[in-house]
Design a protein around this motif. Structure first.
Motif, PDB file in Angstrom:
ATOM      1  N   ASN A 427       0.894  -1.483   0.162  1.00 16.91           N
ATOM      2  CA  ASN A 427      -0.156   0.176  -0.169  1.00 16.91           C
ATOM      3  C   ASN A 427       0.674   1.277  -0.365  1.00 16.91           C
ATOM      4  OD1 ASN A 427      -2.509   1.605  -0.325  1.00 16.91           O
ATOM      5  ND2 ASN A 427      -2.455   1.539   2.512  1.00 16.91           N
ATOM      6  N   SER A 428       2.038   1.422  -0.760  1.00 16.33           N
ATOM      7  CA  SER A 428       2.966   2.643  -1.323  1.00 16.33           C
ATOM      8  C   SER A 428       3.533   2.632  -0.339  1.00 16.33           C
ATOM      9  CB  SER A 428       1.887   3.559  -1.451  1.00 16.33           C
ATOM     10  OG  SER A 428       1.326   3.386  -2.389  1.00 16.33           O
ATOM     11  N   LEU A 429       4.091   1.460   0.985  1.00 18.03           N
ATOM     12  CA  LEU A 429       5.159   1.493   1.828  1.00 18.03           C
ATOM     13  C   LEU A 429       6.281   1.144   1.226  1.00 18.03           C
ATOM     14  CD1 LEU A 429       6.399   2.936   4.513  1.00 18.03           C
ATOM     15  CD2 LEU A 429       4.831   0.698   5.665  1.00 18.03           C
ATOM     16  N   LEU A 430       7.509   1.234   0.376  1.00 19.19           N
ATOM     17  CA  LEU A 430       8.266   0.523   0.251  1.00 19.19           C
ATOM     18  C   LEU A 430       8.859   0.283   1.238  1.00 19.19           C
ATOM     19  CD1 LEU A 430       9.656  -0.846  -2.173  1.00 19.19           C
ATOM     20  CD2 LEU A 430      10.423   1.644  -3.178  1.00 19.19           C
ATOM     21  N   MET A 431       9.415  -1.223   1.640  1.00 24.61           N
ATOM     22  CA  MET A 431      10.713  -0.964   1.872  1.00 24.61           C
ATOM     23  C   MET A 431      11.584  -2.329   1.760  1.00 24.61           C
ATOM     24  SD  MET A 431       9.006  -2.475   5.947  1.00 24.61           S
ATOM     25  CE  MET A 431      10.391  -2.485   6.954  1.00 24.61           C
ATOM     26  N   LEU A 432      12.544  -1.840   1.467  1.00 27.73           N
ATOM     27  CA  LEU A 432      14.723  -2.130   1.068  1.00 27.73           C
ATOM     28  C   LEU A 432      15.012  -3.070   2.360  1.00 27.73           C
ATOM     29  CD1 LEU A 432      15.237   0.781  -1.757  1.00 27.73           C
ATOM     30  CD2 LEU A 432      13.626  -1.700  -1.809  1.00 27.73           C
ATOM     31  N   SER A 433      15.023  -3.767   2.418  1.00 25.75           N
ATOM     32  CA  SER A 433      15.290  -5.033   3.825  1.00 25.75           C
ATOM     33  C   SER A 433      15.358  -6.307   3.403  1.00 25.75           C
ATOM     34  CB  SER A 433      14.580  -4.424   4.651  1.00 25.75           C
ATOM     35  OG  SER A 433      14.793  -4.502   5.716  1.00 25.75           O
ATOM     36  N   PRO A 434      16.630  -6.854   3.223  1.00 23.14           N
ATOM     37  CA  PRO A 434      17.820  -6.451   3.727  1.00 23.14           C
ATOM     38  C   PRO A 434      18.107  -5.222   2.177  1.00 23.14           C
ATOM     39  CG  PRO A 434      17.795  -8.767   3.393  1.00 23.14           C
ATOM     40  CD  PRO A 434      16.257  -8.110   3.604  1.00 23.14           C
ATOM     41  N   LEU A 435      19.052  -5.041   1.971  1.00 22.78           N
ATOM     42  CA  LEU A 435      19.855  -4.247   1.297  1.00 22.78           C
ATOM     43  C   LEU A 435      21.482  -3.981   1.586  1.00 22.78           C
ATOM     44  CD1 LEU A 435      20.259  -3.082  -1.872  1.00 22.78           C
ATOM     45  CD2 LEU A 435      19.695  -0.785  -1.065  1.00 22.78           C
ATOM     46  N   ASN A 436      22.144  -5.226   1.573  1.00 18.43           N
ATOM     47  CA  ASN A 436      23.533  -5.570   1.649  1.00 18.43           C
ATOM     48  C   ASN A 436      24.136  -6.008   0.627  1.00 18.43           C
ATOM     49  OD1 ASN A 436      21.905  -5.171   4.119  1.00 18.43           O
ATOM     50  ND2 ASN A 436      21.837  -7.479   4.531  1.00 18.43           N
ATOM     51  N   PHE A 437      25.158  -5.507   0.331  1.00 14.88           N
ATOM     52  CA  PHE A 437      26.057  -6.481  -0.343  1.00 14.88           C
ATOM     53  C   PHE A 437      27.591  -6.793   0.668  1.00 14.88           C
ATOM     54  CE2 PHE A 437      25.440  -1.695  -0.776  1.00 14.88           C
ATOM     55  CZ  PHE A 437      26.960  -1.765  -0.568  1.00 14.88           C
ATOM     56  N   ALA A 438      28.702  -7.164  -0.286  1.00 20.58           N
ATOM     57  CA  ALA A 438      29.854  -7.206  -0.172  1.00 20.58           C
ATOM     58  C   ALA A 438      30.342  -5.671  -0.544  1.00 20.58           C
ATOM     59  CB  ALA A 438      30.666  -8.835   0.036  1.00 20.58           C
ATOM     60  N   LEU A 439      31.999  -5.693   0.772  1.00 22.07           N
ATOM     61  CA  LEU A 439      31.867  -4.273   0.172  1.00 22.07           C
ATOM     62  C   LEU A 439      34.252  -4.786   0.301  1.00 22.07           C
ATOM     63  CD1 LEU A 439      32.614  -1.707  -1.355  1.00 22.07           C
ATOM     64  CD2 LEU A 439      32.454  -0.703   0.518  1.00 22.07           C
ATOM     65  N   ALA A 440      34.713  -5.077  -0.669  1.00 23.36           N
ATOM     66  CA  ALA A 440      36.170  -6.012  -0.280  1.00 23.36           C
ATOM     67  C   ALA A 440      35.927  -6.978   0.704  1.00 23.36           C
ATOM     68  CB  ALA A 440      37.182  -4.775   0.371  1.00 23.36           C
ATOM     69  N   ARG A 441      36.206  -6.921   2.202  1.00 27.14           N
ATOM     70  CA  ARG A 441      35.984  -8.378   2.320  1.00 27.14           C
ATOM     71  C   ARG A 441      34.858  -7.438   4.095  1.00 27.14           C
ATOM     72  NH1 ARG A 441      41.520  -9.852   2.938  1.00 27.14           N
ATOM     73  NH2 ARG A 441      41.900  -9.142   4.878  1.00 27.14           N
ATOM     74  N   GLY A 442      34.336  -6.260   3.749  1.00 24.25           N
ATOM     75  CA  GLY A 442      33.466  -6.415   4.119  1.00 24.25           C
ATOM     76  C   GLY A 442      31.672  -5.989   4.520  1.00 24.25           C
ATOM     77  N   THR A 443      31.175  -5.846   4.854  1.00 20.16           N
ATOM     78  CA  THR A 443      29.938  -6.067   4.149  1.00 20.16           C
ATOM     79  C   THR A 443      28.910  -4.807   4.977  1.00 20.16           C
ATOM     80  OG1 THR A 443      29.478  -8.053   5.060  1.00 20.16           O
ATOM     81  CG2 THR A 443      27.613  -7.532   4.550  1.00 20.16           C
ATOM     82  N   VAL A 444      28.542  -4.155   3.375  1.00 23.62           N
ATOM     83  CA  VAL A 444      27.030  -2.826   3.864  1.00 23.62           C
ATOM     84  C   VAL A 444      26.055  -4.074   3.959  1.00 23.62           C
ATOM     85  CG1 VAL A 444      26.318  -1.131   2.981  1.00 23.62           C
ATOM     86  CG2 VAL A 444      28.640  -1.674   2.805  1.00 23.62           C
ATOM     87  N   SER A 445      25.520  -3.071   5.405  1.00 25.40           N
ATOM     88  CA  SER A 445      24.005  -4.225   5.332  1.00 25.40           C
ATOM     89  C   SER A 445      22.934  -2.416   5.638  1.00 25.40           C
ATOM     90  CB  SER A 445      23.556  -4.049   6.908  1.00 25.40           C
ATOM     91  OG  SER A 445      24.445  -5.399   6.743  1.00 25.40           O
ATOM     92  N   SER A 446      22.362  -2.065   4.480  1.00 32.94           N
ATOM     93  CA  SER A 446      20.946  -1.712   4.411  1.00 32.94           C
ATOM     94  C   SER A 446      19.324  -1.504   5.341  1.00 32.94           C
ATOM     95  CB  SER A 446      21.168  -0.932   3.418  1.00 32.94           C
ATOM     96  OG  SER A 446      22.613  -0.417   2.660  1.00 32.94           O
ATOM     97  N   ASP A 447      19.203  -0.427   5.179  1.00 34.16           N
ATOM     98  CA  ASP A 447      17.638  -0.995   5.642  1.00 34.16           C
ATOM     99  C   ASP A 447      16.583   0.115   5.100  1.00 34.16           C
ATOM    100  OD1 ASP A 447      17.455  -3.640   7.051  1.00 34.16           O
ATOM    101  OD2 ASP A 447      18.518  -2.742   8.448  1.00 34.16           O
ATOM    102  N   ILE A 448      16.385   0.559   4.368  1.00 28.42           N
ATOM    103  CA  ILE A 448      15.770   1.952   3.333  1.00 28.42           C
ATOM    104  C   ILE A 448      14.121   1.793   3.500  1.00 28.42           C
ATOM    105  CG2 ILE A 448      15.625   3.676   1.651  1.00 28.42           C
ATOM    106  CD1 ILE A 448      18.514   2.468   1.144  1.00 28.42           C
ATOM    107  N   ILE A 449      13.522   2.826   4.344  1.00 27.00           N
ATOM    108  CA  ILE A 449      12.626   2.860   4.027  1.00 27.00           C
ATOM    109  C   ILE A 449      11.542   3.924   3.456  1.00 27.00           C
ATOM    110  CG2 ILE A 449       9.618   3.051   5.090  1.00 27.00           C
ATOM    111  CD1 ILE A 449      11.369   1.374   7.448  1.00 27.00           C
ATOM    112  N   VAL A 450      10.620   3.970   2.141  1.00 26.37           N
ATOM    113  CA  VAL A 450      11.005   4.506   1.204  1.00 26.37           C
ATOM    114  C   VAL A 450       8.703   4.758   1.663  1.00 26.37           C
ATOM    115  CG1 VAL A 450       9.956   5.404  -0.702  1.00 26.37           C
ATOM    116  CG2 VAL A 450      12.277   4.487  -0.325  1.00 26.37           C
ATOM    117  N   ASP A 451       8.290   5.555   1.699  1.00 27.84           N
ATOM    118  CA  ASP A 451       7.189   6.070   2.703  1.00 27.84           C
ATOM    119  C   ASP A 451       6.357   6.865   1.317  1.00 27.84           C
ATOM    120  OD1 ASP A 451       4.898   5.638   3.635  1.00 27.84           O
ATOM    121  OD2 ASP A 451       5.053   6.850   5.978  1.00 27.84           O
ATOM    122  N   ALA A 452       5.490   6.357   0.985  1.00 21.67           N
ATOM    123  CA  ALA A 452       4.971   6.922  -0.313  1.00 21.67           C
ATOM    124  C   ALA A 452       3.460   7.585  -0.039  1.00 21.67           C
ATOM    125  CB  ALA A 452       5.171   6.362  -1.713  1.00 21.67           C
ATOM    126  N   ARG A 453       3.168   6.384   0.961  1.00 22.09           N
ATOM    127  CA  ARG A 453       1.817   7.301   1.960  1.00 22.09           C
ATOM    128  C   ARG A 453       1.227   8.908   1.606  1.00 22.09           C
ATOM    129  NH1 ARG A 453       1.195   2.177   5.669  1.00 22.09           N
ATOM    130  NH2 ARG A 453       0.718   0.560   4.480  1.00 22.09           N
TER     131      ARG A 453
END
Length: 716
Positions: A427-453
């Motif tokens: 219902n127009s609430l967009l959640m990108l969770s998880p949005l993760n990727f490996a960067l070198a030998r580390g990890t980028v972990s992301s949680d992005i919430i887009v509230d189009a309501r």
């Protein structure tokens, strides 16, 4: 001689004998069984009589009752202007009507829902009683069918009621013979219109009796399309034959072919179909259904297709978009209040160019011009942040649950891999969770919430970098890693409003911080970009690159207020040097205005330190020695710029230095700026904390003083 008048004696033998035990009395016909037989015989006789009457008369006398009864049941006017027949032949119900019409409701765009010069059908009698209606043979001459939804999407012409319209459910038609027949479809809410003509020709394949050819055109969300194809009905001599479908459609820069078999001419349920679709942009074909997906370069996909209840299932999906591969499965469920898209997708190799549309860049432009395509000049200033608007209206049309995995990213000097994306749209609430990727030998972990309501759109960013070896990280960007043992840990926590990435960041509030725990940084990594000019010249001429920089700790922090990021603080302590930074950057106009000074704890070629200004824009940063004139203009140009590239630049450019050693405990613990102290235990007074002023006094101009605020740093 005997006397004739003497009485006759009755012999004992004339007496009836006693009945035996085995004898049974004969039953009469007045029993329940006999009654049932009599009733059944009577009913059978009546049915036979009715069948005979209908067969002889062809049921023509039923025309008026048919018009009255059917018209009353569906609340529409029904008329038969010519011959009418309704009878059993011998067991299937045969129906014939000439010049038959069924009226449309008053709100529809045409007068008739159905009209035909002649319709003839053989209907399975048991299917009328026990199951879904089945028409064994349908012959339609100059028929016209009008399928239309009202503007609100609540009523339609084929649901014979003023209540809520139901999805179209056709009877099963085993074989059809059509001539001059047309279908009109209108759905204002979906912005879909189509006009299709049908005709039956003799099939060329001996396995099939006839082929229904169809062709038509229409518009989908304002975009024209055409379609054509054939439905081949099986020859009656072949048992278990299935109808074969051949469909070709083109439009919106897309070509699609669907082939396979159907259980019946109108029976999609359980169909065995195969789809081959290709085009310039995968987003085009999804847009026909009102689904928003990122743009792509040219693509080609194949998939098996089947329908189960209200779901369309795409399995064994595989193909390519741009220079990347794609595989998995997808389901589209048609329902209320919105359709639901679910998918489980995977990519083995994702080309860096094909990532561009996910953050708002044109992939074709990036493929043609490289990184230059991401920069746009506006009023003489370069702009890097994408301003492609979020498709808010499309997000209201559907919900989605998508899992997407990428094994490898093909990119020069960009060490990213193992991307995991979980997308949930409700219902127009967009959640990108998880949005993760490996960067070198580390990890980028992301949680992005887009509230189009909410309007404008509200976005919550939480991006975290786990402890990552700097050597591996720098090597991934093309710098030699040997001798570097330090690590980086970072987090970006912000919120912003706006319908594009640019607008959202231009209004952002929050924190950006990078922590550098103890380690070493081999000077070969940074020899061409060290900020202390004396050390740079000394090393450049002596070419002595034998000693790595010993990092005690470091913190690069920014407080973001309404799109402007202020140093809060920038402090890197090494065994022999400390780097200090003041100023900031702006997401609003993408400008950078930082002053970075390296205070050496050892001999420098020059007697004084040489502060350096990091200026320019995200797309074109510059590095210059700071002059008194630059200090006088310390805050000029702020409404300032972004973080990721400048932070990386500051870390890579630093030649570490400061005479006052820092207390690293509070730094690594993420404590407040006030906790940053000298070796003597006194609070530091030389670290920019929460303002965009570059001078140590906090003055940005002679008329203005910016207070050096002390902000809380702990966001990890």
């Amino acid at each position: 001689m005997a006397d004739r008048d003497a009485p006759i004696a009755v012999a004992d033998a004339a007496t009836p004998p006693e009945p035996s035990a085995q004898a049974r009395p004969v039953r009469t016909l007045g029993t329940p069984l006999a009654s049932a037989i009599a009733v059944a015989t009577t009913l059978l006789g009546l049915a036979l009589l009715a069948w005979t009457v209908l067969y002889v008369t062809k049921g023509r006398f039923l025309r008026a009752p048919f018009e009255r009864i059917v018209g009353g049941a569906i609340h529409r006017e029904v008329k038969v202007g010519g011959d009418f027949q309704l009878y059993f032949d011998p067991f299937a119900l045969k129906f014939v009507a000439e010049r038959m019409t069924i009226a449309n409701p008053g709100w529809a765009g045409t007068r008739h829902f159905f009209n035909a010069r002649r319709i003839e059908a053989r209907i399975s009698t048991p299917s009328l009683i026990f199951g879904k209606r089945r028409i064994n043979v349908l012959a339609l001459d100059e028929g016209h069918v009008d399928l239309e939804w009202d503007a609100a999407g609540r009523r339609n012409t084929w649901t014979f009621s003023e209540q809520k319209g139901e999805p179209l459910e056709l009877p099963l038609i085993r074989r059809a013979v059509l001539s001059g027949t047309r279908l009109r479809y209108r759905n204002p809410r979906m912005r879909l219109a189509a006009d299709i003509g049908f005709r039956t020709v003799e099939a060329r394949d001996t396995r099939f009796a006839s082929a229904i050819r169809f062709a038509g055109d229409g518009t989908a969300r304002g975009t024209p399309f055409t379609l054509s194809g054939a439905l081949l009905s099986p020859n009656a001599t072949i048992t278990g034959g299935q109808n074969r479908l051949e469909l070709h459609a083109s439009g919106v820069r897309t070509e699609a072919d669907v082939t396979g078999t159907l259980p019946g001419a109108t029976e999609i349920e359980g169909a065995n179909l195969h789809m081959n679709v290709r085009g310039q942009n995968l987003a085009d074909i999804f847009a026909l259904a009102g689904i928003a997906v990122p743009d792509t370069r040219t693509y080609r996909l194949t998939s098996a297709v089947t329908k189960r209840d209200d779901e369309w299932r795409f399995t064994g999906l595989k193909g390519r978009f741009g220079d990347s591969d794609l595989a998995g499965r997808m389901t589209i469920r048609l329902g209320e209040p919105r359709l639901l898209l679910t998918a489980d997708l995977a990519t083995r190799v994702l080309d860096i160019v094909d990532i561009a549309p996910f953050i708002g860049y044109n992939p074709n432009a990036v493929a043609a011009r490289g990184a230059a395509a991401t920069v746009e000049t506006v009023q003489g200033r370069p702009r890097l942040l994408p301003d492609a608007p979020l498709r808010i209206e499309a997000l209201r049309n559907f919900d989605a649950k998508v899992d997407y995995r990428v094994k490898t990213v093909r990119a020069k000097s960009f060490p990213v891999s193992d991307i995991t994306l979980g997308l949930d749209l409700d219902n127009s609430l967009l959640m990108l969770s998880p949005l993760n990727f490996a960067l070198a030998r580390g990890t980028v972990s992301s949680d992005i919430i887009v509230d189009a309501r909410r309007q404008p759109v509200f976005t919550d960013y939480d991006i975290r970098l786990s402890p990552t070896p700097m050597g591996t990280l720098l090597a991934g960007f093309g710098v030699e890693e040997s001798g570097t043992t330090g690590t980086l840990k970072a987090r970006i926590k912000m919120t912003g409003t706006g319908n594009s990435v640019r607008d959202s960041l231009a209004t952002a509030n929050g924190r950006i911080a990078v922590i550098m725990p103890k380690g070493t940084l081999w000077t070969r990594n940074v020899q061409l970009s060290e900020l202390d000019i004396g050390t740079f010249v000394q090393k450049m001429f002596e070419k002595k690159l034998k000693e790595p920089v010993q990092i005690n700790c470091g913190l690069i922090g920014f407080t973001v207020r309404n799109g402007v990021a202020a140093a809060d603080p920038i402090l890197i302590d090494t065994r022999k040097n400390v780097v200090l930074g003041r100023g900031g950057f702006s997401f609003r106009n993408e400008s950078i205005d930082l002053a970075v000074r390296a205070d050496a704890k050892k001999f420098s070629l020059f007697s004084g330190q040489s502060p350096v200004a990091v200026g320019g824009y995200f797309a074109r940063p510059s590095i210059d020695p700071i002059t008194p004139e630059l200090l006088a203009r310390s805050g000029a140009g702020l409404g300032l710029g972004l973080a990721a590239s400048p932070l990386a630049a500051v870390i890579a450019f630093v030649d570490i230095g400061d005479a006052k050693a820092a207390d690293c405990g509070p730094v690594l613990a993420g404590a407040s700026a006030q906790a940053q102290r000298t070796t003597k235990g006194k609070p530091r007074d030389d670290v920019g904390q929460g303002t965009t002023a570059k001078s140590e006094s906090g003055k940005s101009t002679t008329q203005e003083r910016r207070t050096q605020r002390k902000k809380f740093l702990g966001i990890f």
